[in-house]
Write a protein that holds these residues in place. Structure first.
Motif, short mmCIF file in Angstrom:
data_model
loop_
_atom_site.label_atom_id
_atom_site.label_comp_id
_atom_site.label_asym_id
_atom_site.label_seq_id
_atom_site.Cartn_x
_atom_site.Cartn_y
_atom_site.Cartn_z
N GLN A 338 0.94 -0.98 -0.04
CA GLN A 338 0.17 -0.11 -0.01
C GLN A 338 1.01 1.37 0.38
O GLN A 338 2.43 1.47 0.83
CB GLN A 338 -1.59 -0.07 1.60
N SER A 563 -4.85 4.34 -2.38
CA SER A 563 -4.27 3.22 -3.31
C SER A 563 -4.96 1.68 -2.06
O SER A 563 -4.28 2.42 -1.13
CB SER A 563 -3.23 2.49 -4.14
N ARG A 570 1.46 -3.04 -10.16
CA ARG A 570 0.55 -2.04 -9.55
C ARG A 570 1.58 -0.93 -8.94
O ARG A 570 1.11 0.53 -9.29
CB ARG A 570 -0.79 -2.18 -8.85
N PRO A 579 -0.80 8.54 -7.73
CA PRO A 579 -1.33 8.31 -7.05
C PRO A 579 -3.13 8.75 -6.04
O PRO A 579 -2.82 9.69 -5.62
CB PRO A 579 -0.99 6.40 -6.00
#
Length: 586
Positions: A338, A563, A570, A579
């Protein structure tokens, strides 16, 4: 040489004399089943005169027709097709008393008659009954013991049926006394035994007063130690068992007066009620034992009803525990990441490594399902080492694949048991050397309660890691001790604010913010900065929250605004980008 005189064969009158003088009750029976002769012992046993028994049906005298199987065997003996019959019969004497007898029938040699013998075994039966009672009852409380309880339980499960007018259900209250060991240790076993006897009396009274004996049987038993069980046959439902448990709990909590000693105790009770069909004695007791454990774990002095869902969770936990260690070797774990985003620039500064278990039976499991189990059984050491190696190897790969971008650091959670049960410093040094990752690109997260209570070996390990260049972060800061004085003495470089602070960034009436949460976070950020620490906010979900955190000086944010935890591919797409830009979950 003179020969010895031959012994004369006994005369029939000799046999008759022996027959009449014998203490064993006997009768000669012809092939038609009628008594030809009866000796005085049989007449005395049956309360009649010998001549009155002649021509009587032998089967009637000793009740051989009561059971089809015995009657058939008797007929076979009379016809000469079966050599012998032995059975036990309970006979009624004319004066009213009953006696147990052992009846034997066999052929009379040289004749077509049958010899019937009847032995009074009442004394033996009484002795056996007394011995069985001693064997099946507790000597202290005089209650049925474990052996008799399980015998009765098994019989109840086999016979419980709607067809016999029962409910087809069974119930059990399984209890033990809270703190009974302290009574034995402080007042002695004699007082402890008196307490057990008094408890047994109250349990029996509760069972008798509950009234469920109208529909089914009940049994109060001592299973051992301070454990008791109340079995309810043909129960009518959980409410009936709940009522019984309440009455038992109230009865036991009343003080006991024992030979000058006034004692107050309580009990924990596990309650199980279910259909008897498909239930085994072992299964019922396992459920009761589990439920008793819940009652104790929930605070004692209470009753708890068996919960299938809770039990399923426990069974799942046991299944996970038994398969966790080999799962690492089988490659069932994966690591997702993360992003940790710079609140000023919006770019990815680092990632937190979050392990997932791809369980073949239960699917994809998040850390909260198995990390606690791993910490309890020690497998966290093996799993933690694997996560650390995987995360460092991935961080180094990103660095190589994105040489023009600032390298992202990786943050890995560490359990306190890893510090105590393994050489964490050696593991980290070896993995960094193996993967080629710079120590400055590794951050280790420990919970606030673990770090704040560090002393001795944990503190030495944290200091050694910090000296190596590894960053130390306090996770979920604000939920534990919050002893700020520790911050100046521990080798900590990052505070991660618990998500509850960020979730508190809401509006009271939709227009005016509540200043309390922002004030607290701002104070913590300023304190951290003055101590040379950086601050990461967890659970950032909206652009408004991110803006307020940026305004109070928070350094990085982590949450769904940017995210969820994702696969390493990713993250590679996010490096060098912003992001979650333009996304707002508010």
């Amino acid at each position: 040489m003179s020969s010895a005189p031959e012994r004369a064969e006994p005369e029939p009158s000799d046999y008759r004399a022996a027959f009449n003088a014998a203490h064993l009750a006997m009768a000669v029976v012809d092939r038609g089943g009628q008594v030809v002769a009866a000796n005085p012992a049989l007449a005395s046993l049956l309360g009649a005169e010998p001549h009155a028994l002649v021509r009587r049906r032998a089967a009637d005298l000793v009740d051989l027709g009561a059971e089809a199987r015995t009657w058939q065997a008797y007929q076979e003996v009379l016809r000469g097709r079966q050599a012998r019959l032995r059975c036990t019969r309970r006979l009624k004497h004319p004066d009213g008393h009953s006696l147990w007898t052992e009846v034997t029938l066999g052929p009379v040699p040289g004749t077509r008659d049958v010899l019937l013998s009847v032995a009074d075994i009442s004394d033996r039966r009484d002795l056996q009954a007394r011995l069985r009672h001693l064997q099946m009852h507790d000597p202290v409380t005089r209650l049925p013991n474990r052996a008799l309880f399980f015998e009765r339980l098994s019989a109840a499960l086999e016979s419980s049926s709607y067809e016999h007018g029962g409910t087809g259900r069974i119930g059990l209250c399984y209890l033990d006394l809270d703190g009974f060991k302290a009574v034995n240790d402080t007042l002695g076993h004699r007082v402890g035994d008196r307490l057990l006897t008094a408890v047994a009396a109250r349990l029996t009274r509760c069972a008798d007063q509950s009234g469920y004996g109208r529909t089914g049987g009940h049994l109060v038993a001592r299973l051992g130690g301070d454990e008791f069980a109340l079995l309810v046959e043909d129960s009518t439902g959980t409410e009936q068992l709940a009522d019984l448990a309440r009455s038992v709990l109230a009865a036991i909590q009343e003080p006991f007066d024992l030979a000058g000693q006034r004692l107050s105790v309580s009990a924990s009770i596990g309650v199980v009620e279910r259909a008897a069909e498909g239930t085994s004695a072992t299964g019922l007791m396992q459920a009761a034992d589990t439920t008793l454990y819940w009652a104790k774990a929930d605070g004692k002095a209470r009753w708890t009803l068996f919960d299938p869902e809770r039990n399923a969770h426990r069974m799942t936990r046991q299944a996970l525990s038994s398969t966790l260690r080999p799962a690492v070797e089988r490659g069932e774990f994966a690591v997702e990441y993360q992003p940790l985003v710079d609140l000023e620039s919006g770019t990815v500064r680092g990632v937190e490594a979050l392990v997932r278990w791809n369980h073949p039976q239960f699917g994809n499991l998040t850390p909260n399902r198995f990390i606690g189990i791993a910490e309890e059984d020690g497998s966290i050491v093996q799993l933690g080492r694997w996560v650390l190696r995987t995360a460092c190897r991935q961080a180094r790969r990103w660095q190589i694949e994105h040489p023009s971008d600032s390298p992202v650091f990786v943050s890995v959670n560490v359990a306190v048991r890893q510090v105590w049960d393994s050489d964490l410093v050696g593991d980290v040094a070896g993995i960094l050397a193996e993967t080629g990752l710079a120590p400055q690109l590794l951050q280790l997260e420990l919970t606030e309660s673990a770090v704040m209570g560090s002393a001795g070996r944990p503190l030495q390990a944290l200091q050694a890691l910090s000296d190596m260049g590894v960053r130390i972060a306090i996770d979920d800061f604000g939920t534990g001790y919050s002893n700020l004085a520790y911050l100046s003495r521990l080798p900590v470089s990052v505070l991660k604010l618990d998500g509850s602070f960020v979730r508190g960034f809401r509006y009271d009436d939709g227009t005016h913010p509540n200043p309390a949460d922002e004030t607290i976070v701002e104070a913590l950020v300023q304190l951290a900065h003055r101590l040379g620490l950086t601050v990461t906010a967890e659970c950032v979900e909206t652009a408004g929250q991110a803006a307020r955190l940026r305004r109070v000086g928070c350094d990085t944010g982590q949450g769904w605004l940017y995210s969820r935890a994702v696969a390493p591919e990713r993250i590679a797409e996010m490096i060098g980008t912003r992001p979650g830009a333009g996304r707002d979950r508010s």
